[in-house]
Scaffold this motif. Sequence first.
Motif, PDB file in Angstrom:
ATOM      1  N   LYS A  49       0.802  -1.205  -0.025  1.00 60.81           N
ATOM      2  CA  LYS A  49      -0.238  -0.186  -0.143  1.00 60.81           C
ATOM      3  C   LYS A  49       1.106   1.608  -0.060  1.00 60.81           C
ATOM      4  CE  LYS A  49      -4.480  -0.671   1.497  1.00 60.81           C
ATOM      5  NZ  LYS A  49      -5.384  -0.176   0.725  1.00 60.81           N
TER       6      LYS A  49
ATOM      7  N   ASP B 145       2.144   1.736  -3.439  1.00 59.01           N
ATOM      8  CA  ASP B 145       0.837   2.501  -4.352  1.00 59.01           C
ATOM      9  C   ASP B 145       0.767   4.256  -3.846  1.00 59.01           C
ATOM     10  OD1 ASP B 145       0.521   0.192  -5.348  1.00 59.01           O
ATOM     11  OD2 ASP B 145      -0.888  -0.111  -3.607  1.00 59.01           O
ATOM     12  N   ALA B 146       1.023   4.128  -2.704  1.00 54.14           N
ATOM     13  CA  ALA B 146       0.460   6.043  -1.942  1.00 54.14           C
ATOM     14  C   ALA B 146       2.033   6.563  -2.387  1.00 54.14           C
ATOM     15  CB  ALA B 146       0.968   5.648  -0.530  1.00 54.14           C
TER      16      ALA B 146
ATOM     17  N   ALA C 184       2.136   7.213  -6.360  1.00 57.25           N
ATOM     18  CA  ALA C 184       0.633   8.750  -6.321  1.00 57.25           C
ATOM     19  C   ALA C 184       1.746  10.212  -6.244  1.00 57.25           C
ATOM     20  CB  ALA C 184      -0.320   8.696  -5.975  1.00 57.25           C
TER      21      ALA C 184
ATOM     22  N   ARG D 249       0.432   1.485 -10.674  1.00 59.68           N
ATOM     23  CA  ARG D 249      -0.031   0.834  -9.050  1.00 59.68           C
ATOM     24  C   ARG D 249      -0.060   2.524  -8.634  1.00 59.68           C
ATOM     25  NH1 ARG D 249       3.741  -2.740  -5.622  1.00 59.68           N
ATOM     26  NH2 ARG D 249       2.594  -2.292  -4.487  1.00 59.68           N
TER      27      ARG D 249
ATOM     28  N   SER E 172      -1.449   5.121  -6.243  1.00 59.59           N
ATOM     29  CA  SER E 172      -3.343   4.901  -5.832  1.00 59.59           C
ATOM     30  C   SER E 172      -4.334   6.253  -5.823  1.00 59.59           C
ATOM     31  CB  SER E 172      -2.757   4.899  -4.252  1.00 59.59           C
ATOM     32  OG  SER E 172      -2.395   6.439  -3.904  1.00 59.59           O
ATOM     33  N   CYS E 173      -3.799   7.675  -6.958  1.00 61.54           N
ATOM     34  CA  CYS E 173      -4.942   8.365  -7.153  1.00 61.54           C
ATOM     35  C   CYS E 173      -4.297   7.991  -8.750  1.00 61.54           C
ATOM     36  CB  CYS E 173      -3.773   9.461  -6.648  1.00 61.54           C
ATOM     37  SG  CYS E 173      -3.797   9.078  -5.016  1.00 61.54           S
TER      38      CYS E 173
ATOM     39  N   CYS F 127      -7.538  13.166  -3.780  1.00 61.83           N
ATOM     40  CA  CYS F 127      -7.656  11.588  -2.931  1.00 61.83           C
ATOM     41  C   CYS F 127      -6.317  10.870  -2.345  1.00 61.83           C
ATOM     42  CB  CYS F 127      -6.491  11.206  -4.818  1.00 61.83           C
ATOM     43  SG  CYS F 127      -6.390   9.231  -4.591  1.00 61.83           S
TER      44      CYS F 127
ATOM     45  N   THR G 299      -6.089   8.898   0.558  1.00 61.70           N
ATOM     46  CA  THR G 299      -4.606   7.930   0.891  1.00 61.70           C
ATOM     47  C   THR G 299      -3.933   7.649   2.441  1.00 61.70           C
ATOM     48  OG1 THR G 299      -4.854   8.130  -1.757  1.00 61.70           O
ATOM     49  CG2 THR G 299      -2.440   7.257  -0.112  1.00 61.70           C
TER      50      THR G 299
ATOM     51  N   GLU H 120      -6.321   6.755   5.263  1.00 64.20           N
ATOM     52  CA  GLU H 120      -6.471   4.697   5.276  1.00 64.20           C
ATOM     53  C   GLU H 120      -4.962   4.656   6.122  1.00 64.20           C
ATOM     54  OE1 GLU H 120      -5.969   2.963   1.432  1.00 64.20           O
ATOM     55  OE2 GLU H 120      -6.669   1.344   2.890  1.00 64.20           O
TER      56      GLU H 120
END
Length: 237
Positions: A57, A60-61, A64, A124, A126-127, A162, A166, A169
């Motif tokens: 995760k 992914d973050a 972005a 990948r 995340s945004c 976004c 992210t 979370e």
Amino acid sequence: MVIAKPKLIAIPKVRKDVMSDEKEHGSGSVEPGDTSKRVGAEVIRERGVDPEELREKLIDAIGAEFTTYYYYTNLRMHLAGEEDYKEITEDARLEDRAHFELVVPRVYELEGSLPNDIRDFADRASCPDAEVPTPMDDSGGFDTSDLEVEDILEVLLEAERCAIRTWSEICDMTREADPRTYDMAQRILNEEMDHEAWFIELLSKERDDEINPAGHFARGEPGDAPYSTNNRFNDSA
Ligand SMILES: [Fe+2]
Ligand SMILES: [Fe+2]
């Protein structure tokens, strides 16, 4: 008057290995000398969070953050003639790079790595891609004839939103289990909330002629990153 000498008490010598057994945190689920596992990851698992899932995760973050840094370069350039908007966008752009830099080491601490192919990394993220909101012309360049400042500001605003979702979370995932990642995520979240407020102010004025103050001013130095800057490795980071 005779003063009695204090009795000397012999302190028994304790072997180091025996001593470590007696200490609460001297040993744990990872065998002494085992370099195939990390206590730094296992303590997170023991607290209920899967460190592999968390680090994916995080990749992914920061994907972005990295792509947003790229896209903001383009968005900032297309705010031609709007020096105040460019300055704010530059702060947000450089702070996204700082966010990427802050979290990259954490990915490796959690036994992950950056994708070798930058295309995989971008895919990948995340945004969504924060592209300049205009079609390409026939020669492959931007068709800027209909490009409006307010449309660019809206792309910037939604990118910040976004990012807030992210990192919120990630804060939720790590609050109880992983203070190190939580510390990073909440620092980034602080700055993302600043960024959203900046672009709400600018878009409100530009599009709706409304006064909707952010409550802030531009950073002292471009991209100062007041919350996330403390883990820089050197002046270039
Ligand atoms: Fe960011
Ligand atoms: Fe941001």
